[in-house]
Scaffold this active site. Structure first.
Site, short mmCIF file in Angstrom:
data_model
loop_
_atom_site.label_atom_id
_atom_site.label_comp_id
_atom_site.label_asym_id
_atom_site.label_seq_id
_atom_site.Cartn_x
_atom_site.Cartn_y
_atom_site.Cartn_z
N ILE A 179 -6.99 9.53 10.16
CA ILE A 179 -7.22 8.16 10.59
C ILE A 179 -6.06 7.29 10.09
O ILE A 179 -5.65 7.38 8.94
CB ILE A 179 -8.56 7.62 10.03
CG1 ILE A 179 -9.73 8.41 10.63
CG2 ILE A 179 -8.73 6.15 10.36
CD1 ILE A 179 -11.09 8.00 10.06
N ASP A 235 -7.86 -3.54 7.88
CA ASP A 235 -6.88 -2.44 7.85
C ASP A 235 -6.27 -2.26 9.24
O ASP A 235 -5.89 -1.16 9.64
CB ASP A 235 -7.52 -1.14 7.36
CG ASP A 235 -6.51 -0.11 6.90
OD1 ASP A 235 -5.37 -0.49 6.56
OD2 ASP A 235 -6.83 1.10 6.89
N GLY A 273 -5.28 3.60 9.91
CA GLY A 273 -5.65 2.21 10.06
C GLY A 273 -6.74 2.05 11.10
O GLY A 273 -7.42 3.02 11.48
N GLY A 329 -17.31 1.23 12.01
CA GLY A 329 -18.10 2.33 12.56
C GLY A 329 -17.35 3.62 12.65
O GLY A 329 -17.91 4.64 13.03
N HIS A 345 -9.94 0.04 0.41
CA HIS A 345 -10.86 0.64 1.39
C HIS A 345 -11.73 1.74 0.76
O HIS A 345 -11.51 2.93 0.97
CB HIS A 345 -10.15 1.11 2.65
CG HIS A 345 -8.88 1.87 2.51
ND1 HIS A 345 -8.74 2.98 1.69
CD2 HIS A 345 -7.68 1.69 3.12
CE1 HIS A 345 -7.52 3.44 1.80
NE2 HIS A 345 -6.85 2.68 2.66
N HIS A 357 -5.97 5.52 -2.36
CA HIS A 357 -5.22 6.73 -2.00
C HIS A 357 -4.99 7.55 -3.28
O HIS A 357 -3.86 7.92 -3.61
CB HIS A 357 -3.90 6.36 -1.33
CG HIS A 357 -4.06 5.82 0.05
ND1 HIS A 357 -4.18 6.64 1.15
CD2 HIS A 357 -4.15 4.55 0.51
CE1 HIS A 357 -4.32 5.89 2.25
NE2 HIS A 357 -4.32 4.62 1.86
N HIS A 387 -14.50 4.31 10.05
CA HIS A 387 -14.14 4.61 8.67
C HIS A 387 -15.36 4.83 7.78
O HIS A 387 -15.34 5.67 6.88
CB HIS A 387 -13.31 3.47 8.07
CG HIS A 387 -11.88 3.45 8.52
ND1 HIS A 387 -11.49 2.95 9.75
CD2 HIS A 387 -10.75 3.87 7.91
CE1 HIS A 387 -10.18 3.06 9.87
NE2 HIS A 387 -9.71 3.61 8.77
N ALA A 422 -2.48 8.26 6.32
CA ALA A 422 -1.47 8.05 7.34
C ALA A 422 -0.11 7.66 6.77
O ALA A 422 0.77 7.23 7.51
CB ALA A 422 -1.94 6.98 8.32
N GLU A 467 0.89 -1.18 0.00
CA GLU A 467 0.00 0.00 0.00
C GLU A 467 0.92 1.22 0.00
O GLU A 467 1.38 1.66 1.04
CB GLU A 467 -0.92 0.00 1.22
CG GLU A 467 -1.96 1.10 1.16
CD GLU A 467 -2.91 1.10 2.34
OE1 GLU A 467 -3.94 1.77 2.26
OE2 GLU A 467 -2.61 0.43 3.35
#
Length: 375
Positions: free
Chosen positions: A301, A267, A303, A242, A209, A188, A244, A133, A122
């Site tokens: 955030i 993640d 992960g 809850g 994600h 990303h 992300h 991040a 990633e």
């Protein structure tokens, strides 16, 4: 060795039935309805789901895959296995290329041993504007030559690459990855709708994600998410913790893509299973408070502290999907992404005996991997 699990509610992609399962030499050999033909180990009416498959995990139990430390990696895999994840892929984060190569080489040994199902890069080929991040100082434009060197370090075990395809060299790198059997994932990224469609045509088959670190949906500027959700070639990842993603948006993605193209992921980072405090994700310092991980600098955030059993349970209880559909999202769909659905991902004759026994509240009662109960 043979064992029969009786008095079970067996969860398969087709639904749930009361029945029994026989396991021999680490594989499912019989799956029946009703009363077992011979005495077995009674599960007292508990649900049995296939072992979870997590294709996006950075760490847990205080350990981090990006460190490349093999003992940490073993601890991470064991921790997530206790929460039902019997197939796990190690996700790395943006780092200097020599550090990425070193960690990749070390983790490849554990892939050789069968502990890990592969390695996921990633970064570092992601958009600065959507880096989340990841350390922005270490981001790079995609390079097929660099990727070739990293793949060599992985000895065939690099299974996925997340990148921003709109960057210079992005589409060429997508094609190069796919030609080497690596799954190309869009993430990303600040790509437009048309750029995302071009990336899919070039070979991108996963949305890293979904919703997070991507431009939001807009009715006049649909962006990459519309392209990713609409295209039958793409599987979308969702972090259902809850934090992300709101449950309604999980339901929206599922409503468009269906269970066959929606994969639950964690993640998870090193703080998973630990208390609040300060941890590291790659080169970045992360503070965990109330179970939510954010960068110390900037507050992005960083992960999650999610385990797959919780993601599965939330999908049933908060999103409102049937257990069989949530099971597909947590097991069979990600197994198909990895190309290992012939061995894992569902309770079916001939597959590895990876399963999770759940109590009535859908918490983990026990876990079996390849026919052996985990302690």
């Amino acid at each position: 060795m043979s064992i029969t699990l009786a008095d079970a509610r067996v969860v398969t992609p087709g639904g749930v039935h009361e029945g029994w399962i026989t396991i021999e030499d680490g594989r499912f050999t019989h799956i029946g309805h009703g009363r077992a033909p011979r005495d077995g180990h009674s599960l007292a009416g508990r649900h049995v789901v296939p072992g979870f498959v997590d294709i996006h995990t950075h760490g847990g139990a205080g350990g981090s895959f990006p460190s490349g430390d093999q003992e940490e990696a073993r601890r991470i895999a064991a921790f997530h296995a206790r929460h039902g994840t019997t197939t796990i892929m190690a996700s790395l984060v943006t780092a200097a290329l020599p550090d990425l190569a070193r960690a990749t080489s070390a983790l490849a040994d554990l892939c050789d041993d069968g502990l890990l199902a592969g390695i996921h890069f990633e970064g570092p080929y992601i958009a600065r504007s959507r880096c989340g991040a990841h350390n922005p100082a270490l981001l790079r434009d995609p390079s097929t030559a660099e990727l070739a060197d990293l793949l060599k370090a992985g000895r065939g075990h690099v299974r996925m690459l997340t990148l921003a395809p709109e960057l210079p060299g992005g589409l060429d790198t997508v094609r190069a990855a796919v030609s080497e059997g690596v799954i190309a994932a869009l993430g990303h990224s600040d790509s437009t709708y048309d750029q995302a469609r071009a990336a899919i045509d070039a070979g991108c088959t996963v949305a890293t994600h979904l919703y997070n670190a991507l431009p939001p949906l807009h009715h006049r500027d649909p962006g990459p998410m519309a392209a990713l959700l609409q295209d039958e070639r793409v599987t979308v990842e969702l972090i259902n913790d809850g934090v992300h993603v709101h449950p309604a948006m999980v339901g929206l993605a599922h409503g468009v893509a269906g269970t066959g193209r929606t994969a639950l992921i964690t993640d998870a980072m090193g703080a998973t299973g630990m208390g609040d405090g300060v941890y590291r994700l790659g080169s970045m310092e992360v503070e965990v408070s109330g179970g939510t991980a954010r960068l110390v600098e900037g507050g992005a955030i960083a992960g999650s502290t999610l385990t797959m059993d919780v993601a599965f349970r939330r999908t049933v209880e908060r999103v409102g999907l049937p257990i069989a559909e949530a099971s597909v999202m947590a097991s069979l769909t990600p197994a198909r992404v990895l190309g290992v659905d012939d061995r894992v991902g569902s309770i079916a004759v001939g597959k590895d005996a990876d399963l999770v026994v759940l109590d009535d509240d859908l918490t983990v009662h026990s876990v079996m991997r390849r026919g052996a109960w985990l302690g």
